[in-house]
Design a protein around this motif. Structure first.
Motif, PDB file in Angstrom:
ATOM      1  N   GLU A 181       0.840  -1.190   0.000  1.00  0.00           N
ATOM      2  CA  GLU A 181       0.000   0.000   0.000  1.00  0.00           C
ATOM      3  C   GLU A 181       0.876   1.241   0.000  1.00  0.00           C
ATOM      4  O   GLU A 181       1.975   1.242   0.552  1.00  0.00           O
ATOM      5  N   ALA A 182       0.363   2.301  -0.607  1.00  0.00           N
ATOM      6  CA  ALA A 182       1.107   3.561  -0.643  1.00  0.00           C
ATOM      7  C   ALA A 182       1.374   4.074   0.774  1.00  0.00           C
ATOM      8  O   ALA A 182       2.433   4.634   1.041  1.00  0.00           O
TER       9      ALA A 182
ATOM     10  N   THR B   9       2.103   2.401   3.410  1.00  0.00           N
ATOM     11  CA  THR B   9       3.264   1.703   3.955  1.00  0.00           C
ATOM     12  C   THR B   9       4.555   2.315   3.431  1.00  0.00           C
ATOM     13  O   THR B   9       5.512   2.520   4.183  1.00  0.00           O
TER      14      THR B   9
ATOM     15  N   TYR C 127       1.561   4.751  10.146  1.00  0.00           N
ATOM     16  CA  TYR C 127       0.800   4.070   9.101  1.00  0.00           C
ATOM     17  C   TYR C 127      -0.676   4.449   9.173  1.00  0.00           C
ATOM     18  O   TYR C 127      -1.277   4.796   8.161  1.00  0.00           O
TER      19      TYR C 127
ATOM     20  N   LYS D  64      -2.704   6.569   6.424  1.00  0.00           N
ATOM     21  CA  LYS D  64      -3.843   5.921   5.778  1.00  0.00           C
ATOM     22  C   LYS D  64      -5.110   6.761   5.949  1.00  0.00           C
ATOM     23  O   LYS D  64      -5.911   6.880   5.024  1.00  0.00           O
TER      24      LYS D  64
ATOM     25  N   VAL E  58      -6.848   7.590   2.342  1.00  0.00           N
ATOM     26  CA  VAL E  58      -8.058   6.844   1.957  1.00  0.00           C
ATOM     27  C   VAL E  58      -9.200   7.757   1.510  1.00  0.00           C
ATOM     28  O   VAL E  58      -9.798   7.513   0.458  1.00  0.00           O
TER      29      VAL E  58
ATOM     30  N   ASN F 294      -8.777   8.835  -1.985  1.00  0.00           N
ATOM     31  CA  ASN F 294      -8.540   7.732  -2.923  1.00  0.00           C
ATOM     32  C   ASN F 294      -7.099   7.703  -3.433  1.00  0.00           C
ATOM     33  O   ASN F 294      -6.829   7.382  -4.584  1.00  0.00           O
TER      34      ASN F 294
ATOM     35  N   ASN G 298      -4.664   5.985  -1.519  1.00  0.00           N
ATOM     36  CA  ASN G 298      -3.976   4.833  -0.927  1.00  0.00           C
ATOM     37  C   ASN G 298      -3.979   3.696  -1.948  1.00  0.00           C
ATOM     38  O   ASN G 298      -4.722   2.736  -1.840  1.00  0.00           O
ATOM     39  N   LEU G 299      -3.147   3.850  -2.934  1.00  0.00           N
ATOM     40  CA  LEU G 299      -3.077   2.897  -4.030  1.00  0.00           C
ATOM     41  C   LEU G 299      -2.276   1.669  -3.639  1.00  0.00           C
ATOM     42  O   LEU G 299      -1.495   1.694  -2.692  1.00  0.00           O
ATOM     43  N   ILE G 300      -2.459   0.600  -4.369  1.00  0.00           N
ATOM     44  CA  ILE G 300      -1.678  -0.609  -4.176  1.00  0.00           C
ATOM     45  C   ILE G 300      -0.563  -0.593  -5.221  1.00  0.00           C
ATOM     46  O   ILE G 300      -0.819  -0.412  -6.412  1.00  0.00           O
TER      47      ILE G 300
ATOM     48  N   THR H 121       2.458  -2.517  -7.160  1.00  0.00           N
ATOM     49  CA  THR H 121       2.909  -3.853  -7.539  1.00  0.00           C
ATOM     50  C   THR H 121       4.127  -3.720  -8.450  1.00  0.00           C
ATOM     51  O   THR H 121       4.359  -2.666  -9.042  1.00  0.00           O
TER      52      THR H 121
END
Length: 85
Positions: free
Chosen positions: A4-5, A7, A45, A49, A53, A56, A58-60, A62
């Motif tokens: 998560e962003a 983190t 954290y 968050k 949140v 919008n 808090n992107l994931i 990868t």
């Protein structure tokens, strides 16, 4: 790996706090030191968050090759199912 962003930002703040703390020790600036200690001790954290949140943000995150990895795993699982029948 999926992260998560929030983190990434929290870990970045830890690194930032360490660098600032080293500079503070050299200059003996107590106000800034208290801010750094607060950043280190609070649950960064959750704070981050709570900010990300509602907006919008808090992107994931990868890895770049995630699509290739998923495609390969799809083939492995499909072959496993086909061989089991």
């Amino acid at each position: 790996m999926v992260v998560e962003a929030a983190t990434i930002v929290a870990d970045g703040l830890d690194l930032f706090a360490e660098k600032v703390e080293k500079g503070i020790e050299a200059e003996n600036n107590s106000g800034l030191f208290e801010l750094v200690e607060k950043l280190k001790n609070e649950d960064k954290y959750e704070m981050i968050k709570d900010v990300l949140v509602p907006e919008n943000y808090n992107l994931i995150v990868t890895p770049k090759e995630i699509d290739d990895l998923i495609e390969n795993m799809k083939d492995v699982v499909a072959r496993g199912i086909n061989f089991s029948m």
